[in-house]
Design a protein around this motif. Structure first.
Motif, PDB file in Angstrom:
ATOM      1  N   VAL A 111      10.189 -10.581  12.582  1.00 39.32           N
ATOM      2  CA  VAL A 111       8.697 -11.395  12.640  1.00 39.32           C
ATOM      3  C   VAL A 111       8.453 -11.256  10.921  1.00 39.32           C
ATOM      4  CG1 VAL A 111       6.296 -11.280  13.133  1.00 39.32           C
ATOM      5  CG2 VAL A 111       8.064 -10.910  14.759  1.00 39.32           C
ATOM      6  N   VAL A 112       8.680 -10.211  10.498  1.00 38.57           N
ATOM      7  CA  VAL A 112       8.416 -10.157   8.932  1.00 38.57           C
ATOM      8  C   VAL A 112       9.317 -11.021   8.336  1.00 38.57           C
ATOM      9  CG1 VAL A 112       8.629  -8.682   6.765  1.00 38.57           C
ATOM     10  CG2 VAL A 112       7.901  -7.661   9.034  1.00 38.57           C
ATOM     11  N   GLU A 113      10.583 -10.960   8.616  1.00 39.53           N
ATOM     12  CA  GLU A 113      11.275 -12.138   7.884  1.00 39.53           C
ATOM     13  C   GLU A 113      11.039 -13.674   8.409  1.00 39.53           C
ATOM     14  OE1 GLU A 113      15.363 -11.413   9.052  1.00 39.53           O
ATOM     15  OE2 GLU A 113      15.212  -9.061   8.573  1.00 39.53           O
ATOM     16  N   ALA A 114      10.339 -13.743   9.386  1.00 40.78           N
ATOM     17  CA  ALA A 114      10.208 -15.033   9.608  1.00 40.78           C
ATOM     18  C   ALA A 114       8.640 -15.702   8.910  1.00 40.78           C
ATOM     19  CB  ALA A 114       9.970 -15.261  11.231  1.00 40.78           C
ATOM     20  N   ALA A 115       7.888 -14.579   8.706  1.00 41.18           N
ATOM     21  CA  ALA A 115       6.579 -15.185   8.031  1.00 41.18           C
ATOM     22  C   ALA A 115       7.123 -15.953   6.537  1.00 41.18           C
ATOM     23  CB  ALA A 115       5.779 -13.788   7.883  1.00 41.18           C
ATOM     24  N   ASP A 116       6.008 -16.751   6.595  1.00 41.15           N
ATOM     25  CA  ASP A 116       5.951 -17.676   5.145  1.00 41.15           C
ATOM     26  C   ASP A 116       5.350 -16.945   4.192  1.00 41.15           C
ATOM     27  OD1 ASP A 116       7.206 -20.220   6.280  1.00 41.15           O
ATOM     28  OD2 ASP A 116       5.348 -20.141   7.568  1.00 41.15           O
ATOM     29  N   ALA A 117       4.358 -15.959   4.593  1.00 37.20           N
ATOM     30  CA  ALA A 117       3.631 -15.021   3.606  1.00 37.20           C
ATOM     31  C   ALA A 117       3.235 -13.778   4.373  1.00 37.20           C
ATOM     32  CB  ALA A 117       2.297 -15.702   3.182  1.00 37.20           C
ATOM     33  N   ARG A 118       3.139 -12.803   3.469  1.00 41.33           N
ATOM     34  CA  ARG A 118       2.883 -11.495   4.068  1.00 41.33           C
ATOM     35  C   ARG A 118       1.535 -11.024   3.432  1.00 41.33           C
ATOM     36  NH1 ARG A 118       8.039 -11.981   4.026  1.00 41.33           N
ATOM     37  NH2 ARG A 118       8.464 -11.064   2.065  1.00 41.33           N
ATOM     38  N   LEU A 119       0.395 -10.931   4.059  1.00 40.19           N
ATOM     39  CA  LEU A 119      -0.952 -10.676   3.250  1.00 40.19           C
ATOM     40  C   LEU A 119      -1.390  -9.290   3.701  1.00 40.19           C
ATOM     41  CD1 LEU A 119      -2.271 -14.312   4.009  1.00 40.19           C
ATOM     42  CD2 LEU A 119      -0.998 -13.664   1.890  1.00 40.19           C
ATOM     43  N   VAL A 120      -2.235  -8.863   2.820  1.00 32.93           N
ATOM     44  CA  VAL A 120      -2.670  -7.489   2.866  1.00 32.93           C
ATOM     45  C   VAL A 120      -4.060  -7.586   2.648  1.00 32.93           C
ATOM     46  CG1 VAL A 120      -2.491  -6.733   0.628  1.00 32.93           C
ATOM     47  CG2 VAL A 120      -2.451  -5.046   2.482  1.00 32.93           C
ATOM     48  N   ILE A 121      -4.995  -6.757   3.275  1.00 33.85           N
ATOM     49  CA  ILE A 121      -6.264  -6.570   3.004  1.00 33.85           C
ATOM     50  C   ILE A 121      -6.324  -5.259   2.444  1.00 33.85           C
ATOM     51  CG2 ILE A 121      -8.633  -6.190   4.036  1.00 33.85           C
ATOM     52  CD1 ILE A 121      -7.992  -8.336   6.340  1.00 33.85           C
ATOM     53  N   PRO A 122      -6.822  -5.244   1.239  1.00 37.85           N
ATOM     54  CA  PRO A 122      -6.743  -3.862   0.509  1.00 37.85           C
ATOM     55  C   PRO A 122      -7.720  -3.015   0.886  1.00 37.85           C
ATOM     56  CG  PRO A 122      -6.786  -5.511  -0.993  1.00 37.85           C
ATOM     57  CD  PRO A 122      -7.199  -6.349   0.182  1.00 37.85           C
ATOM     58  N   ILE A 123      -7.337  -1.595   1.321  1.00 36.98           N
ATOM     59  CA  ILE A 123      -8.284  -0.738   1.782  1.00 36.98           C
ATOM     60  C   ILE A 123      -8.172   0.520   0.858  1.00 36.98           C
ATOM     61  CG2 ILE A 123      -8.212  -1.564   4.156  1.00 36.98           C
ATOM     62  CD1 ILE A 123      -6.361   0.788   4.657  1.00 36.98           C
ATOM     63  N   SER A 124      -9.059   1.527   0.972  1.00 36.73           N
ATOM     64  CA  SER A 124      -9.177   2.627   0.082  1.00 36.73           C
ATOM     65  C   SER A 124      -7.773   3.519   0.212  1.00 36.73           C
ATOM     66  CB  SER A 124     -10.291   3.584   0.588  1.00 36.73           C
ATOM     67  OG  SER A 124     -11.520   3.040   0.326  1.00 36.73           O
ATOM     68  N   PRO A 125      -7.235   4.166  -0.878  1.00 37.52           N
ATOM     69  CA  PRO A 125      -6.026   4.747  -0.754  1.00 37.52           C
ATOM     70  C   PRO A 125      -6.325   5.942   0.196  1.00 37.52           C
ATOM     71  CG  PRO A 125      -6.736   4.273  -3.140  1.00 37.52           C
ATOM     72  CD  PRO A 125      -7.879   4.089  -2.248  1.00 37.52           C
ATOM     73  N   GLY A 126      -5.149   6.465   0.732  1.00 37.39           N
ATOM     74  CA  GLY A 126      -5.141   7.533   1.780  1.00 37.39           C
ATOM     75  C   GLY A 126      -5.397   7.039   3.039  1.00 37.39           C
ATOM     76  N   LEU A 127      -5.917   5.807   3.426  1.00 34.55           N
ATOM     77  CA  LEU A 127      -6.225   5.384   4.858  1.00 34.55           C
ATOM     78  C   LEU A 127      -5.166   4.374   5.216  1.00 34.55           C
ATOM     79  CD1 LEU A 127     -10.165   4.724   4.347  1.00 34.55           C
ATOM     80  CD2 LEU A 127      -8.909   6.856   5.289  1.00 34.55           C
ATOM     81  N   ARG A 128      -4.942   4.410   6.616  1.00 31.88           N
ATOM     82  CA  ARG A 128      -3.733   3.848   7.124  1.00 31.88           C
ATOM     83  C   ARG A 128      -4.039   2.116   7.243  1.00 31.88           C
ATOM     84  NH1 ARG A 128      -3.879   8.290  10.352  1.00 31.88           N
ATOM     85  NH2 ARG A 128      -4.790   7.129  11.815  1.00 31.88           N
ATOM     86  N   SER A 129      -5.363   2.195   7.989  1.00 35.41           N
ATOM     87  CA  SER A 129      -5.149   0.648   8.426  1.00 35.41           C
ATOM     88  C   SER A 129      -6.759   0.314   8.755  1.00 35.41           C
ATOM     89  CB  SER A 129      -4.221   0.092   9.431  1.00 35.41           C
ATOM     90  OG  SER A 129      -4.494   1.043  10.679  1.00 35.41           O
TER      91      SER A 129
END
Length: 152
Positions: A111-129
């Motif tokens: 799935v990662v390889e098939a994605a046209d883009a990999r986007l992130v919502i930045p969060i505070s350091p040390g927190l998982r998600s």
């Protein structure tokens, strides 16, 4: 614009995301297997009567979803904690599919390889998600803001 959920395993999150889709006029896709039946009480409770107002397509597998997407020529945007691009800096299109992974394990390498883009919502350091339903709401909000106001 559409939202896809890869093998969701928490009924309440899926119901909440489908309610979001109904309210925002977005089509939804569930890539099986899901970790709960669609008759699940918690799924129905989270989605409430909004489930009757959303277009949901269930795909039997990743390969079937992938083949369908490629036929339609839709871009696939994966939201992941391992993303390379801040979701606010990406330029969305009306034909995009916003993809969110399984709460317990994310997505597979394929799935990662098939994605046209990999986007992130930045969060505070040390927190998982963030919770996946919160992530979907933030992502959809930004994407719709951009496509409805192209000068932004």
């Amino acid at each position: 614009m559409q939202i896809a959920l890869f093998q969701p395993d928490i009924a309440q999150n899926t119901g909440t995301i489908l309610r979001l889709c109904a309210c925002l006029g977005l089509a939804a896709h569930i890539i099986e297997p899901a970790g709960f039946p669609f008759s699940d009480r918690l799924f129905r409770r989270a989605g409430m009567d909004y489930l009757d107002h959303v277009s949901v397509t269930r795909h039997d597998s990743w390969s079937k979803f992938s083949a369908w997407r490629e036929e339609q020529h839709y871009r696939l945007l994966l939201f992941t904690t391992k993303g390379a691009t801040d979701y606010r800096d990406f330029r969305y299109q009306t034909s995009d599919i916003l993809l969110f992974g399984r709460e317990s394990a994310g997505v597979t390498d394929a799935v990662v390889e098939a994605a046209d883009a990999r986007l992130v919502i930045p969060i505070s350091p040390g927190l998982r998600s963030l919770n996946v339903a919160m992530t979907a709401a933030m992502a959809a909000g930004e994407a719709l803001r951009q496509v409805r106001n192209p000068q932004v």
